[in-house]
Design a protein around this motif. Structure first.
Motif, PDB file in Angstrom:
ATOM      1  N   ASN A  90      70.822  28.817  25.666  1.00  0.00           N
ATOM      2  CA  ASN A  90      71.579  27.641  25.262  1.00  0.00           C
ATOM      3  C   ASN A  90      70.785  26.344  25.351  1.00  0.00           C
ATOM      4  OD1 ASN A  90      74.145  25.958  24.965  1.00  0.00           O
ATOM      5  ND2 ASN A  90      73.520  25.399  27.027  1.00  0.00           N
ATOM      6  N   VAL A 140      72.524  30.222  21.047  1.00  0.00           N
ATOM      7  CA  VAL A 140      73.208  29.042  20.533  1.00  0.00           C
ATOM      8  C   VAL A 140      72.331  28.386  19.471  1.00  0.00           C
ATOM      9  CG1 VAL A 140      74.212  26.805  21.092  1.00  0.00           C
ATOM     10  CG2 VAL A 140      74.455  28.719  22.688  1.00  0.00           C
ATOM     11  N   PHE A 184      75.954  31.553  17.962  1.00  0.00           N
ATOM     12  CA  PHE A 184      76.947  30.485  17.937  1.00  0.00           C
ATOM     13  C   PHE A 184      76.400  29.307  17.142  1.00  0.00           C
ATOM     14  CE2 PHE A 184      79.109  26.916  20.426  1.00  0.00           C
ATOM     15  CZ  PHE A 184      80.287  27.017  19.704  1.00  0.00           C
ATOM     16  N   ILE A 225      83.024  31.222  22.029  1.00  0.00           N
ATOM     17  CA  ILE A 225      81.916  32.114  22.365  1.00  0.00           C
ATOM     18  C   ILE A 225      82.412  33.377  23.056  1.00  0.00           C
ATOM     19  CG2 ILE A 225      79.876  32.361  23.840  1.00  0.00           C
ATOM     20  CD1 ILE A 225      79.363  29.345  23.310  1.00  0.00           C
TER      21      ILE A 225
END
Length: 280
Positions: A90, A140, A184, A225
């Motif tokens: 992320n 991400v 994502f 998520i």
């Protein structure tokens, strides 16, 4: 991965924003969480929130640009919890500026954090997941990586497009081997990422994914998520409009580009951007 209770997750960029919210949501669902990030005080705060709610979390201060950061995450997870089931990549960096104003070294910095960190993560965690024939990767990316809507942050957008492609290739390879992959691709999320933005050259309008793509809270992003992971979905987005615009782009890219030029959506104007960011 429908049942998260008893699983162990590693989350990079866990000190704030989507990483923080997802780490808390994972802990609430029953996961033990390794909280990786660069700011110790923020990681400790997230760990305290999780502990107060009865969850388990261990902070680890590290930089995803370091070669050994993911080895440290791996070893800490196994030492403290005995297993690894979920890895969420992320950590992110964003640069703002006209294409000709962003220096080469900034492109290298952004790619090192946004893309090469995932490559480093894969180098450590894929052998582990392949050996146990289970696990789930969450990468991400961004709506920026699905279709072009601005030239104001090309290092970020380009690196996120690469994350989408990397994730898709991994899904092709890993899904038959019992390992899930979720990519994502959010629109705007209310976080403090502006605190870490680098700005170069002349102030400019910061463009957005489209008027219909509204900003959501980080907790909402975390639920999207987790839902995608539980249901085994590859692509997770924060708005149907992101999917619609992606389809329009692929149907006729020349028309799509002309529309984006003619009808840009401004997330915030140059005057506002100059107040939020410090231009170099």
């Amino acid at each position: 991965m429908q049942d998260l209770d008893g699983k162990v997750a590693i989350v990079t960029g866990a000190g704030s924003g989507v990483g923080r919210a997802t780490a808390i949501a994972l802990a609430k669902a029953g996961c033990a969480v390794i909280l990786a990030g660069t700011t110790q005080s923020r990681l400790q705060e997230v760990g305290a929130v999780i502990a107060e709610a009865g969850g388990r979390a261990v902070p680890l201060t590290c930089d995803v640009r370091d070669e050994d950061a993911f080895v440290r995450m791996h070893n800490l997870a196994l030492d403290r919890f005995g297993r690894i089931d979920i890895v969420m990549n992320n950590a992110a960096a964003i640069s703002i500026g006209y294409p000709e104003d962003i220096p080469l070294e900034e492109w290298q910095r952004v790619f090192d954090i946004n893309l090469m960190a995932i490559v480093r993560s894969n180098h450590v965690f894929l052998p582990h997941f392949l050996a146990q024939a289970s696990g789930h990767l969450i990468n991400v990316a961004s709506a920026d990586g699905l279709y072009g809507f601005g030239y104001d942050r090309l290092p970020y957008a380009t690196s996120k497009a690469a994350v989408v492609q990397l994730s898709e290739g991994l899904a092709l390879y890993l899904k038959p081997r019992g390992i899930g992959v979720t990519c994502f691709c959010p629109g705007p999320v209310a976080t403090n990422i502006g605190d870490h933005m680098m700005a170069f050259g002349r102030p400019l309008d910061v463009r957005g994914a489209g008027e219909a793509v509204t900003m959501i809270e980080a907790a909402e992003a975390a639920e999207i998520i987790l839902s995608a992971m539980r249901e085994g979905h590859f692509l997770a987005v924060t708005s149907q409009h992101i999917l619609d615009r992606s389809r329009e782009r692929m149907a006729d890219m020349d028309r799509f580009i002309d529309q984006q030029i003619k009808h840009p959506h401004t997330l915030f104007a140059a005057e506002t951007a100059q107040q939020i960011l410090t231009w170099g």
